[in-house]
Design an enzyme around this catalytic site. Structure first.
Site, PDB file in Angstrom:
ATOM      1  N   HIS A 174       0.890  -1.140   0.063  1.00 42.26           N
ATOM      2  CA  HIS A 174       0.200   0.137   0.079  1.00 42.26           C
ATOM      3  C   HIS A 174       0.769   1.227   0.016  1.00 42.26           C
ATOM      4  CE1 HIS A 174       0.861   0.519   4.179  1.00 42.26           C
ATOM      5  NE2 HIS A 174       0.452  -0.592   4.451  1.00 42.26           N
ATOM      6  N   HIS A 196       4.002   1.757   2.281  1.00 44.21           N
ATOM      7  CA  HIS A 196       5.205   1.007   2.198  1.00 44.21           C
ATOM      8  C   HIS A 196       5.895   1.702   0.853  1.00 44.21           C
ATOM      9  CE1 HIS A 196       2.701  -2.346   3.288  1.00 44.21           C
ATOM     10  NE2 HIS A 196       3.341  -2.477   4.200  1.00 44.21           N
ATOM     11  N   CYS A 243       3.341 -10.059  20.117  1.00 39.86           N
ATOM     12  CA  CYS A 243       2.259  -9.520  19.211  1.00 39.86           C
ATOM     13  C   CYS A 243       2.696  -9.742  17.951  1.00 39.86           C
ATOM     14  CB  CYS A 243       2.239  -7.978  19.338  1.00 39.86           C
ATOM     15  SG  CYS A 243       1.305  -7.170  18.034  1.00 39.86           S
ATOM     16  N   CYS A 293       3.037  -6.964  15.355  1.00 37.02           N
ATOM     17  CA  CYS A 293       4.573  -6.169  15.301  1.00 37.02           C
ATOM     18  C   CYS A 293       5.469  -7.198  15.014  1.00 37.02           C
ATOM     19  CB  CYS A 293       4.858  -5.727  16.682  1.00 37.02           C
ATOM     20  SG  CYS A 293       3.680  -4.222  17.148  1.00 37.02           S
ATOM     21  N   CYS A 317      -1.885  -4.835  22.438  1.00 33.54           N
ATOM     22  CA  CYS A 317      -0.932  -3.839  21.490  1.00 33.54           C
ATOM     23  C   CYS A 317      -1.755  -2.686  21.050  1.00 33.54           C
ATOM     24  CB  CYS A 317      -0.407  -4.695  20.502  1.00 33.54           C
ATOM     25  SG  CYS A 317       0.350  -3.761  19.242  1.00 33.54           S
ATOM     26  N   HIS A 376      -2.217  -3.187  17.258  1.00 32.66           N
ATOM     27  CA  HIS A 376      -2.745  -4.484  16.732  1.00 32.66           C
ATOM     28  C   HIS A 376      -3.670  -5.156  17.527  1.00 32.66           C
ATOM     29  CE1 HIS A 376       1.270  -3.855  14.389  1.00 32.66           C
ATOM     30  NE2 HIS A 376       0.414  -4.041  13.430  1.00 32.66           N
ATOM     31  N   LYS A 397      -3.493   6.381   9.939  1.00 29.91           N
ATOM     32  CA  LYS A 397      -2.314   5.849   9.319  1.00 29.91           C
ATOM     33  C   LYS A 397      -2.914   4.876   8.343  1.00 29.91           C
ATOM     34  CE  LYS A 397      -0.264   2.423  11.145  1.00 29.91           C
ATOM     35  NZ  LYS A 397       0.342   1.756  12.400  1.00 29.91           N
ATOM     36  N   LYS A 403      -2.310  -1.975   6.526  1.00 28.30           N
ATOM     37  CA  LYS A 403      -3.243  -2.812   6.092  1.00 28.30           C
ATOM     38  C   LYS A 403      -4.051  -3.381   6.937  1.00 28.30           C
ATOM     39  CE  LYS A 403       1.177  -5.100   6.275  1.00 28.30           C
ATOM     40  NZ  LYS A 403       2.488  -5.298   5.446  1.00 28.30           N
TER      41      LYS A 403
HETATM   42  N1  MSP Z   1       9.474  -6.510   7.850  1.00 25.64           N
HETATM   43  C1  MSP Z   1       9.777  -5.492   8.794  1.00 25.64           C
HETATM   44  C2  MSP Z   1      10.767  -4.520   8.372  1.00 25.64           C
HETATM   45  C3  MSP Z   1      12.176  -5.518   8.487  1.00 25.64           C
HETATM   46  S1  MSP Z   1      13.635  -4.794   7.938  1.00 25.64           S
HETATM   47  C4  MSP Z   1      14.941  -5.636   8.224  1.00 25.64           C
HETATM   48  C5  MSP Z   1       8.515  -4.314   8.549  1.00 25.64           C
HETATM   49  N2  MSP Z   1       7.761  -4.578   7.490  1.00 25.64           N
HETATM   50  S2  MSP Z   1       6.547  -3.462   7.205  1.00 25.64           S
HETATM   51  O1  MSP Z   1       6.112  -4.059   5.871  1.00 25.64           O
HETATM   52  O2  MSP Z   1       5.537  -3.594   8.096  1.00 25.64           O
HETATM   53  O3  MSP Z   1       7.050  -2.088   7.111  1.00 25.64           O
HETATM   54  C6  MSP Z   1       7.991  -1.699   6.074  1.00 25.64           C
HETATM   55  C7  MSP Z   1       8.040  -0.097   6.196  1.00 25.64           C
HETATM   56  O4  MSP Z   1       7.140   0.390   5.561  1.00 25.64           O
HETATM   57  C8  MSP Z   1       8.583   0.492   7.515  1.00 25.64           C
HETATM   58  O5  MSP Z   1       9.734   1.384   7.255  1.00 25.64           O
HETATM   59  C9  MSP Z   1       7.206   1.084   7.665  1.00 25.64           C
HETATM   60  O6  MSP Z   1       7.814   2.378   8.597  1.00 25.64           O
HETATM   61  C10 MSP Z   1       6.761   1.736   6.571  1.00 25.64           C
HETATM   62  N3  MSP Z   1       5.359   1.961   6.400  1.00 25.64           N
HETATM   63  C11 MSP Z   1       4.249   1.179   6.473  1.00 25.64           C
HETATM   64  N4  MSP Z   1       3.072   1.694   6.287  1.00 25.64           N
HETATM   65  C12 MSP Z   1       3.678   3.156   6.573  1.00 25.64           C
HETATM   66  C13 MSP Z   1       2.948   4.508   6.594  1.00 25.64           C
HETATM   67  N5  MSP Z   1       1.749   4.589   6.572  1.00 25.64           N
HETATM   68  N6  MSP Z   1       3.568   5.644   6.513  1.00 25.64           N
HETATM   69  C14 MSP Z   1       5.259   5.347   6.250  1.00 25.64           C
HETATM   70  N7  MSP Z   1       5.771   4.304   6.290  1.00 25.64           N
HETATM   71  C15 MSP Z   1       5.039   3.226   6.779  1.00 25.64           C
HETATM   72  O7  MSP Z   1       8.308  -3.568   9.298  1.00 25.64           O
END
Ligand code: MSP
Length: 501
Positions: free
Chosen positions: A17, A20, A125, A128, A142, A145, A293, A296
């Site tokens: 989304h 990411h 969690c 997380c 949490c 979540h 925020k 997903k």
């Molecule tokens: N798998 C772990 C990271 C492991 S790195 C060795 C993880 N994955 S994640 O898919 O949940 O998130 C990845 C990145 O996307 C993070 O930097 C997270 O901050 C970013 N974002 C996810 N949603 C976000 C927003 N709404 N806004 C900005 N960034 C966010 O964590």
């Protein structure tokens, strides 16, 4: 300079989304800019596949975990491509090369005496993918979540507590190890508050990388995932080991939610395994969509990622970085994407190119005369934007460029080329104005390339200028004479406003 930049690797329990995309866009912008500055860059992104939540989604869908990740990895691999981001490698933690590297890495920590066996009894969690203390919960849940799970299992622990002093010394020696500054302070005070050993394994989960010294257990997902930043370098180029080339020239870009893992756990693990720590970590804030925020778990209905088909990747990249001061949290909306598309991209930039090329076509038969003048709107843009980038202030860099775009527009209004064109005695003046506009646009296009690469390339082409993107080009007076300039097609054609959901 060597500049190795990473994004976090994304959990594949659902599809990508805009949140990411935000991290990937920012990383791509930084890397493109470093390339323009002549750095030897390597850009890594990819996916984190061994999470418990990934395993559970696979189960729900009646697939083996491997089958599930193989399918969804295809979707995630498209994310950088859709955003017009150009990573040098896309890592999957189920790659054999990664798995082998993680086992070696953990073995080094083990051999160093930093691993011991214990019983973990506490809360986990799954959202997380983290162990939780009571103090981190609100009403036993949490805050992000919801319900947590009680776990009691035999685990292997990493002696994080033993690294507190060394980490503090590292932070004191390197005040820019973590940026922005308030994140540095946050990480440092977490360390100063006393560290606790953490579990690096999970028992009873069949999905993950088996520990080399106890195949009954798999590596805890973070002990596996963080290592990707090193492992990828060992096999990204078959037959070549890039670790000596790009480590420790690493910069990690991450969201603020995963600060501790990156700024505390990871450096300690590296020290234990005998590697140097990365050069720098930058934690950005959240991109909030319509005040909430975007994630997903909250399931927002519309995703601006889907709007790439309508507005194009440049517009989405521009909007994402322009909406939020980089490093802070900020909110944005689909409406604001539309609005910026029309007003800033369409009017400020697109019309400037249309008018400039149309005037050159009309008044000078498509010929741009090379009449570099002193001054000009560009000033020290190259330096200013370069400094902003060095400080990871991407939105500040973009704003500095936009000031010049606005200045050029004012220049058109003030100099009124259409009036100069009526007076033959002022032909030189007209040439000078047209040159200033074209040259300003050329310099702006080079400065903007990291942000909106497709548009920049179109601007240079429309002005008959070479596609030379070297950063030195962001200076006034570098345009060459050109002919055959035609009125440019709109850079950002009109699109219908989105209908409110
Ligand atoms: N798998 C772990 C990271 C492991 S790195 C060795 C993880 N994955 S994640 O898919 O949940 O998130 C990845 C990145 O996307 C993070 O930097 C997270 O901050 C970013 N974002 C996810 N949603 C976000 C927003 N709404 N806004 C900005 N960034 C966010 O964590």
């Amino acid at each position: 300079m060597r500049f190795y930049l990473t994004t976090p690797i994304y959990y594949v329990n659902s599809s990508p989304h805009i949140g990411h995309a935000y991290t990937t866009i920012a990383a791509d912008v930084v890397v493109r800019h470093r390339r323009q500055r002549g750095d030897d860059t390597f850009f890594l992104t990819g996916v984190d596949e061994h999470a418990t939540k990934v395993y559970r989604v696979a189960e729900q869908q009646g697939l083996s975990a491997q089958e599930y990740v193989d399918r969804i990895a295809v979707v995630w691999r498209e994310l950088p491509a859709r955003l017009n981001a150009a990573p040098d490698f896309f890592i999957r933690t189920s790659d054999e090369g990664h798995k082998a590297f993680v086992r070696e890495f953990l073995q080094r920590i083990y051999d160093n005496g930093d691993v011991y066996e214990g019983v973990y009894e506490g809360l986990y969690c799954v959202g997380c993918e983290a162990f939780k203390t009571e103090s981190e919960l609100v009403d036993g849940e949490c805050p992000e979540h919801g319900p947590v799970e009680h776990i009691e299992e035999k685990n292997y622990f990493f002696r994080l507590a033993a690294y507190g002093e060394r980490l503090l010394a590292l932070y004191d020696e390197r005040p820019d190890f973590v940026l922005p500054r308030f994140r540095y302070n946050e990480a440092r005070s977490f360390i100063a508050g006393g560290l606790q050993d953490f579990s690096i394994s999970r028992a009873g989960q069949p999905w993950g990388i088996p520990l080399p010294w106890d195949e009954e257990q798999v590596a805890y997902v973070w002990a596996d995932a963080l290592v990707n930043y090193l492992s990828a370098l060992s096999y990204a180029r078959p037959g070549e080991d890039l670790v000596p080339t790009f480590w420790p020239a690493a910069r990690h870009l991450l969201g603020k939610d995963i600060l501790r893992f990156h700024c505390v756990y990871w450096p300690a693990m590296l020290l234990s395994a005998g590697y140097e720590v990365p050069v720098q970590l930058f934690a950005h804030g959240w991109l909030l969509l319509d005040e909430r925020k975007i994630s997903k778990s909250l399931g927002n209905v519309i995703d601006p990622l889907d709007l790439i088909d309508v507005y194009g990747s440049d517009a989405v990249r521009f909007w994402a970085l322009r909406s939020v001061s980089f490093g802070q949290d900020g909110s944005a909306s689909i409406e604001s994407l539309h609005e910026r598309y029309e007003r800033e991209l369409g009017n400020d930039l697109g019309n400037l190119l249309s008018r400039t090329t149309a005037m050159i076509a009309q008044y000078r038969d498509g010929q741009l005369a090379a009449v570099p003048s002193a001054g000009g709107a560009i000033g020290s843009l190259g330096e200013t934007v370069g400094e902003r980038f060095d400080a990871w202030d991407l939105s500040g860099g973009l704003e500095a460029i936009w000031e010049v775009v606005r200045l050029l527009n004012r220049h058109v209004e003030q100099r009124k080329p259409w009036e100069l064109a009526k007076d033959d005695a002022r032909a030189d003046e007209l040439d000078a104005v047209l040159y200033e506009l074209a040259d300003g646009l050329r310099a702006v296009a080079i400065a903007l390339w990291a942000f909106i690469p497709e548009t920049s390339e179109r601007i240079l082409e429309a002005l008959g200028q070479p596609a030379d993107l070297a950063w030195e080009g962001v200076a006034g007076g570098r345009s060459i004479a050109a002919d055959g300039i035609e009125p440019a097609a709109p850079l950002f054609p009109r699109v219908d406003a989105p209908t409110p959901a």
